[in-house]
Structures are given as C-alpha cells and as structure tokens.
Motif scaffolding. Structure first.
Motif, PDB file in Angstrom:
ATOM      1  N   VAL A 117       3.203  -2.825 -49.796  1.00 31.43           N
ATOM      2  CA  VAL A 117       4.298  -3.029 -48.835  1.00 31.43           C
ATOM      3  C   VAL A 117       5.143  -4.232 -49.248  1.00 31.43           C
ATOM      4  O   VAL A 117       6.375  -4.205 -49.174  1.00 31.43           O
ATOM      5  CB  VAL A 117       3.735  -3.201 -47.410  1.00 31.43           C
ATOM      6  N   VAL A 118       4.482  -5.310 -49.696  1.00 35.56           N
ATOM      7  CA  VAL A 118       5.220  -6.484 -50.156  1.00 35.56           C
ATOM      8  C   VAL A 118       6.081  -6.131 -51.366  1.00 35.56           C
ATOM      9  O   VAL A 118       7.231  -6.581 -51.485  1.00 35.56           O
ATOM     10  CB  VAL A 118       4.245  -7.627 -50.503  1.00 35.56           C
ATOM     11  N   PHE A 119       5.553  -5.318 -52.264  1.00 31.26           N
ATOM     12  CA  PHE A 119       6.331  -4.912 -53.436  1.00 31.26           C
ATOM     13  C   PHE A 119       7.609  -4.184 -53.026  1.00 31.26           C
ATOM     14  O   PHE A 119       8.704  -4.503 -53.522  1.00 31.26           O
ATOM     15  CB  PHE A 119       5.480  -4.011 -54.335  1.00 31.26           C
ATOM     16  N   PHE A 120       7.494  -3.207 -52.135  1.00 31.12           N
ATOM     17  CA  PHE A 120       8.679  -2.453 -51.737  1.00 31.12           C
ATOM     18  C   PHE A 120       9.634  -3.307 -50.917  1.00 31.12           C
ATOM     19  O   PHE A 120      10.859  -3.119 -50.984  1.00 31.12           O
ATOM     20  CB  PHE A 120       8.275  -1.199 -50.967  1.00 31.12           C
ATOM     21  N   LYS A 121       9.117  -4.238 -50.160  1.00 34.22           N
ATOM     22  CA  LYS A 121      10.006  -5.154 -49.448  1.00 34.22           C
ATOM     23  C   LYS A 121      10.772  -6.035 -50.433  1.00 34.22           C
ATOM     24  O   LYS A 121      11.962  -6.314 -50.237  1.00 34.22           O
ATOM     25  CB  LYS A 121       9.211  -6.001 -48.455  1.00 34.22           C
ATOM     26  N   LEU A 122      10.099  -6.479 -51.481  1.00 34.41           N
ATOM     27  CA  LEU A 122      10.786  -7.251 -52.519  1.00 34.41           C
ATOM     28  C   LEU A 122      11.864  -6.402 -53.201  1.00 34.41           C
ATOM     29  O   LEU A 122      12.958  -6.893 -53.501  1.00 34.41           O
ATOM     30  CB  LEU A 122       9.787  -7.757 -53.549  1.00 34.41           C
ATOM     31  N   MET A 123      11.564  -5.131 -53.437  1.00 34.33           N
ATOM     32  CA  MET A 123      12.550  -4.245 -54.021  1.00 34.33           C
ATOM     33  C   MET A 123      13.762  -4.100 -53.110  1.00 34.33           C
ATOM     34  O   MET A 123      14.926  -4.142 -53.566  1.00 34.33           O
ATOM     35  CB  MET A 123      11.937  -2.856 -54.281  1.00 34.33           C
ATOM     36  N   LEU A 124      13.512  -3.931 -51.817  1.00 32.67           N
ATOM     37  CA  LEU A 124      14.619  -3.798 -50.868  1.00 32.67           C
ATOM     38  C   LEU A 124      15.477  -5.057 -50.849  1.00 32.67           C
ATOM     39  O   LEU A 124      16.714  -4.983 -50.853  1.00 32.67           O
ATOM     40  CB  LEU A 124      14.074  -3.510 -49.466  1.00 32.67           C
ATOM     41  N   VAL A 125      14.839  -6.204 -50.855  1.00 32.71           N
ATOM     42  CA  VAL A 125      15.584  -7.467 -50.842  1.00 32.71           C
ATOM     43  C   VAL A 125      16.438  -7.592 -52.101  1.00 32.71           C
ATOM     44  O   VAL A 125      17.597  -8.033 -52.052  1.00 32.71           O
ATOM     45  CB  VAL A 125      14.619  -8.666 -50.714  1.00 32.71           C
ATOM     46  N   GLY A 126      15.896  -7.189 -53.235  1.00 31.99           N
ATOM     47  CA  GLY A 126      16.632  -7.303 -54.484  1.00 31.99           C
ATOM     48  C   GLY A 126      17.941  -6.535 -54.458  1.00 31.99           C
ATOM     49  O   GLY A 126      18.986  -7.048 -54.879  1.00 31.99           O
ATOM     50  N   TYR A 127      17.920  -5.299 -53.959  1.00 30.47           N
ATOM     51  CA  TYR A 127      19.141  -4.502 -53.944  1.00 30.47           C
ATOM     52  C   TYR A 127      20.037  -4.860 -52.765  1.00 30.47           C
ATOM     53  O   TYR A 127      21.260  -4.718 -52.863  1.00 30.47           O
ATOM     54  CB  TYR A 127      18.781  -3.012 -53.928  1.00 30.47           C
ATOM     55  N   LEU A 128      19.460  -5.325 -51.665  1.00 33.57           N
ATOM     56  CA  LEU A 128      20.289  -5.786 -50.553  1.00 33.57           C
ATOM     57  C   LEU A 128      21.039  -7.070 -50.910  1.00 33.57           C
ATOM     58  O   LEU A 128      22.162  -7.295 -50.443  1.00 33.57           O
ATOM     59  CB  LEU A 128      19.423  -6.017 -49.309  1.00 33.57           C
ATOM     60  N   GLU A 129      20.418  -7.905 -51.736  1.00 35.42           N
ATOM     61  CA  GLU A 129      21.052  -9.160 -52.151  1.00 35.42           C
ATOM     62  C   GLU A 129      21.773  -9.028 -53.491  1.00 35.42           C
ATOM     63  O   GLU A 129      22.293 -10.017 -54.011  1.00 35.42           O
ATOM     64  CB  GLU A 129      19.988 -10.260 -52.269  1.00 35.42           C
ATOM     65  N   ASN A 130      21.806  -7.812 -54.068  1.00 37.25           N
ATOM     66  CA  ASN A 130      22.476  -7.549 -55.340  1.00 37.25           C
ATOM     67  C   ASN A 130      21.896  -8.404 -56.473  1.00 37.25           C
ATOM     68  O   ASN A 130      22.626  -8.982 -57.284  1.00 37.25           O
ATOM     69  CB  ASN A 130      23.984  -7.791 -55.215  1.00 37.25           C
ATOM     70  N   ILE A 131      20.568  -8.474 -56.517  1.00 36.61           N
ATOM     71  CA  ILE A 131      19.858  -9.230 -57.556  1.00 36.61           C
ATOM     72  C   ILE A 131      19.058  -8.232 -58.394  1.00 36.61           C
ATOM     73  O   ILE A 131      18.156  -7.566 -57.880  1.00 36.61           O
ATOM     74  CB  ILE A 131      18.923 -10.285 -56.937  1.00 36.61           C
ATOM     75  N   THR A 132      19.372  -8.125 -59.670  1.00 39.87           N
ATOM     76  CA  THR A 132      18.712  -7.158 -60.541  1.00 39.87           C
ATOM     77  C   THR A 132      17.617  -7.773 -61.402  1.00 39.87           C
ATOM     78  O   THR A 132      16.866  -7.049 -62.043  1.00 39.87           O
ATOM     79  CB  THR A 132      19.748  -6.482 -61.454  1.00 39.87           C
ATOM     80  N   SER A 133      17.524  -9.102 -61.435  1.00 42.25           N
ATOM     81  CA  SER A 133      16.497  -9.778 -62.226  1.00 42.25           C
ATOM     82  C   SER A 133      15.296 -10.097 -61.342  1.00 42.25           C
ATOM     83  O   SER A 133      15.444 -10.697 -60.270  1.00 42.25           O
ATOM     84  CB  SER A 133      17.059 -11.061 -62.823  1.00 42.25           C
ATOM     85  N   ASP A 134      14.098  -9.703 -61.772  1.00 44.97           N
ATOM     86  CA  ASP A 134      12.888  -9.977 -61.000  1.00 44.97           C
ATOM     87  C   ASP A 134      12.620 -11.475 -60.893  1.00 44.97           C
ATOM     88  O   ASP A 134      12.150 -11.959 -59.861  1.00 44.97           O
ATOM     89  CB  ASP A 134      11.684  -9.275 -61.641  1.00 44.97           C
ATOM     90  N   ARG A 135      12.916 -12.200 -61.946  1.00 45.20           N
ATOM     91  CA  ARG A 135      12.692 -13.653 -61.935  1.00 45.20           C
ATOM     92  C   ARG A 135      13.624 -14.327 -60.915  1.00 45.20           C
ATOM     93  O   ARG A 135      13.203 -15.170 -60.121  1.00 45.20           O
ATOM     94  CB  ARG A 135      12.934 -14.226 -63.330  1.00 45.20           C
TER      95      ARG A 135
END
Length: 506
Positions: A58-76
């Motif tokens: 669940v934390v992984f998918f939440k991190l994925m959602l945050v990345g695209y909601l914030e327009n951040i494509t780099s995991d770092r």
C-alpha cells in the motif's frame, strides 16, 4: 515475504501529525477516500514465506500516486520530496521521525509487480468516478501521442542479419553432425523484416543520400537514414523510431487513450511500440473499453477518433458491435471518380458514354487487404472516342476499390453531416486537453523506465492519478455547492422571518 506497514500515530511533545493537516487538504481527503486494502491480497502470491519484510504494498502504491500527482518522475527526488511534506507523510502513514523506503526499493518493486495490479488500481478509481456519475459511457473519444523514452538516437546500433546467422549455425551443426536443439531464439538486435521491406528502406535511403533534406528539428545529421528494420537501441530494445511528418525522428513509445465525453474521465490507456499505426490498435482498445464499461453497467454506442484510425476493417468491426464510428475517411477511398459514376444498389460503374463496368471478383493487395475489381468489355472501350483520355494504356477500363466500400461511404456521409461536425468538436475538446495535462502535469513528458511493459505501468499510474484528482475535485465542488445552497437557504429564511412576524401582528 510480503511486508505490511503497521502504523500507529505517535505523540511528540504534544505534537500529532493529524492535527497539523487541514481538513480540506488534498492528501487528507485522498487518504479518507481511497481504500487500498485489496492490494495486499493482489500481491500476496508475489512474496515468499520467509526472508526480510518488503516495502508495504500500500505504501508503494501511495508513493506512486504521489509521484504522478506531484509530476515527479525520479524515485530519488520523490523520496526527498515526500520527506519534506507533512501532508504526504500523513497520507503514506509515516511519522516525521520515520525513515521512508529507499528509492532503489521503489524501483525494484515496480519491476516485481505485474501490469495487472496497476490495471486493478486503475479500474478501482474508474469505478469511483462511475459511482459519482462522472462517466456517461455512451460516447468515447480515442487519440494517441508519442511519449519520449529514456534512450537516445545517438546510441542506435545496426542490426545483424538474422537469416545469415541462422544459416551459419545450421552449417556448423551439419558439419559437426550434432542434433539441432529446438529453442526460441531472441530476435533483439537481429533483422527480422522481410527482404522486400528492406529493399524499400534501401531505396528511400538512396534517394535521401542523393537529395538530402533536413528533417525539422533533427538532432542527428543522419537521422533520416535510421529505420526500425535496420537499427535498434541496446539500452531499450523496445523503443522505436517514431516517424511523423514535420517532426524529428526520435525514440518513443506509442500511448493510446480513450476518454469519456461526460466529464473527461480516462476510460482506457495503454503503451505500445511507436512504429505501429493508430488504426491497428483500435480493435483491441475497443474491446478493453467495452469490457470496463460493462463491468460498471455502461454501454458504448459512439466512438470518436481522428483520420489516423480510418480503416475499412475498423469501420466494419465497430458497426458489427453496434458502435457508430465517427472517424473521418482517409487513404485511397474516393467518393467520386473521374469518367465514371457508381450505382451502389446494383454494384456497377457506368462510364460517361453509358457503358457499364461490372464487378468481376475480389483480389488481395500486397499488404493483404481485400479489394474489388471492376472491368469493362474490350469491345466497348477500343472503339470509344474517349479511350485516349479515359484509359490510354489499357485495352479496357479497370477499376479497383476497397472491399469495405459501403462502410467507407457511410463514414464519409457521417463526417459531412451536421452531427459529424459536432462530434469532431467534441473529440477535440474531450481527448486532446487530457493528453496535454498528462504530458505537462502527470509525469508523461518522458518515460524514465525501460521496456514496453514498464512503460504500460507508467501510463496506467498517470491516468489513475488524473482520474483520481478529477474525482476529488468534483467531490469538493459538490460539497461547496451544497454549502452554498445551505447558506442561501439560511439567508432567505432570515430575511423572510421578520416579514412573517410583522404580518402575524396584524
């Protein structure tokens, strides 16, 4: 072993994270709205029974959602950004003193999970939009766009001839008298295109060498001589050279998308190879959209697309599924022909001299497409006074048309109708702004992963976030309108109350 993050909020010097997040904060509302508990059962079979605990799914998918909601494509950058935002930490279920997962863990987990799990999350958010009444279902608009890949044209390498390598090993096995081992060889870096395709590419390259024409914005001086049939990128073999008139040749993936005409909710999205035509992806996309709509008790009746999806087979495919295709005709279809007129009821052509040109049979083109052949009588054409102008190089008049003539004709009449012009405007205002939003605000300006399967996961997550944000905005708007109505009713009641009291005194 599947890990599970157990969250219990801590109290730090009379500080609680939940008290610092406003009630109308986006991520607070997202946490209260989106239930991801089904992810545990979907990913359970991907983990063993022993070993160190993994990142919470669940934390992984939440991190994925945050990345695209914030327009951040780099995991770092994503991990660094989340660690500085209290509302995102609250959404993830982390306190301010807890360490977020490593960026490498996020990358490995993305590779571990199959695309079906990402599709399950997309379907879940789409169902929320349907329940809110945001999806009409009956009219869908299709479009596609190339998405940049994490590979460069400067790194292209020449493919090796597949046939010569195969013959070499056959000769070696024959000389050594060893049994041939049947296996599925990898075709990465090998030429698999047929010889007549290679001859066509060679002919185009020879013309370009003799008359060089600079491509608009081409970054490589020999970019015009690169072809998917002869070159590949070893860093990302699934990337393809995208060829579009007026644009530079670049390595891309092909992103196809369907958008509902109700409130612009994305109903389907997929990533494909960039060397394919738009029209070849329409049947599979239609099936997927219909399946998703049927699961939500909706039915599609109209399909909007541009001329890139024009294809006789597509017209037939859609009409047989009781879907009206609003797709402009494109290609070799001619609604009118010089020197002849067509009688659709009798399926016969008539020349200007009144002679009939009847149907003679079907044939197959070199591309495998069915065509209809019409041929006049030699006795009618040879003595004709218009022969030198009508058919100077043949003894009789020949006409070849597509076997899907009736489907093309109906599509041509639809696009000229008043409703057809309205449908074109609907398509442009529905799907094109969505593509612009995904590219500029939801991380699809460039795909930073390798492989078509990983690219498909990326576009799914971007579309999921787009629908999710639209869903929460609609929810907030309805709450705001309800509050405004309550306020208006209160003001009206307060205004009328003195008047009622004044009247009662009499």
């Amino acid at each position: 072993m599947q890990g599970r993050k157990n969250y219990s909020e801590k109290l730090f010097m009379s500080f609680q994270l939940s008290e610092r997040i406003p009630k109308d904060n986006f991520y607070r509302r997202l946490r209260e709205t989106l239930d991801l508990q089904s992810v545990y059962s979907d990913t359970r079979d991907l983990y063993g029974r022993t070993g160190n605990p993994s990142i919470d799914p669940v934390v992984f998918f939440k991190l994925m959602l945050v990345g695209y909601l914030e327009n951040i494509t780099s995991d770092r950058k994503l991990v660094d950004h989340c660690s500085m935002r209290m509302d995102i930490l609250y959404f993830l279920g982390y306190d301010i003193d807890e360490q977020l997962p490593l960026h490498s863990t996020i990358s490995r987990t993305r590779q571990l999970y199959p695309a079906t799990i990402f599709e399950s999350l997309f379907n879940k958010v789409f169902a929320l939009c349907v329940d809110k009444g945001m999806v009409s279902g009956h009219t869908q608009a299709l479009d596609s766009a190339p998405i940049k890949v994490n590979a460069s044209m400067e790194s292209l390498e020449l493919k090796k001839p597949f046939q010569s390598i195969e013959r070499h090993f056959e000769a070696v096995n024959t000389e050594n008298q060893e049994p041939v081992i049947t296996a599925t060889p990898s075709t990465v870096g090998l030429i698999t295109a047929p010889q007549h395709h290679l001859n066509r590419v060679k002919h185009v390259h020879d013309k370009l060498r003799q008359n060089p024409v600079g491509a608009s914005g081409a970054s490589h001086e020999k970019a015009q001589l690169f072809s998917n049939k002869t070159h590949y990128n070893p860093h990302d073999p699934d990337a393809r050279i995208s060829v579009k008139p007026g644009k530079a040749r670049k390595l891309n993936y092909h992103c196809s998308m369907a958008v509902d005409s109700g409130q612009g909710v994305i109903s389907h999205i997929q990533a494909d190879y960039a060397d394919g035509r738009d029209s070849q992806y329409l049947p599979a996309m239609t099936v997927q959209v219909q399946k998703r709509l049927k699961a939500n008790d909706l039915r599609m009746t109209d399909l909007l697309a541009d001329a890139g999806y024009s294809n006789g087979y597509n017209y037939e495919f859609l009409e047989l599924r009781n879907i009206t295709p609003w797709i402009p005709v494109f290609g070799k279809y001619k609604p009118e022909r010089e020197w002849v007129t067509y009688n659709r009821r009798d399926d016969v052509f008539t020349c200007t001299m009144g002679k009939t040109i009847p149907f003679k049979g079907f044939d197959i083109t070199s591309d495998g497409k069915p065509i209809k052949n019409y041929r006049a009588l030699r006795g009618d054409c040879v003595p004709c006074v218009l022969k030198e102008s009508c058919t100077p190089k043949s003894q009789f008049k020949r006409i070849s048309t597509t076997a899907y003539e009736d489907y093309y004709h109906r599509a041509y009449e639809r696009q000229l109708s008043r409703r057809g012009k309205r449908m074109k405007q609907t398509r442009q205002s529905t799907v094109e702004p969505v593509f612009g939003s995904l590219i500029h605000y939801y991380g699809l300006s460039k795909i930073n992963v390798l492989g078509k399967s990983a690219a498909h996961k990326v576009v799914l997550m971007a579309a999921t976030c787009f629908n999710l944000k639209k869903y929460l905005k609609t929810f907030k708007r309805k709450l705001t309108n309800s509050a405004a109505m309550d306020t208006m009713a209160h003001l009206i009641g307060a205004f009328l109350k003195p008047s009622i009291a004044f009247t009662s005194n009499f």
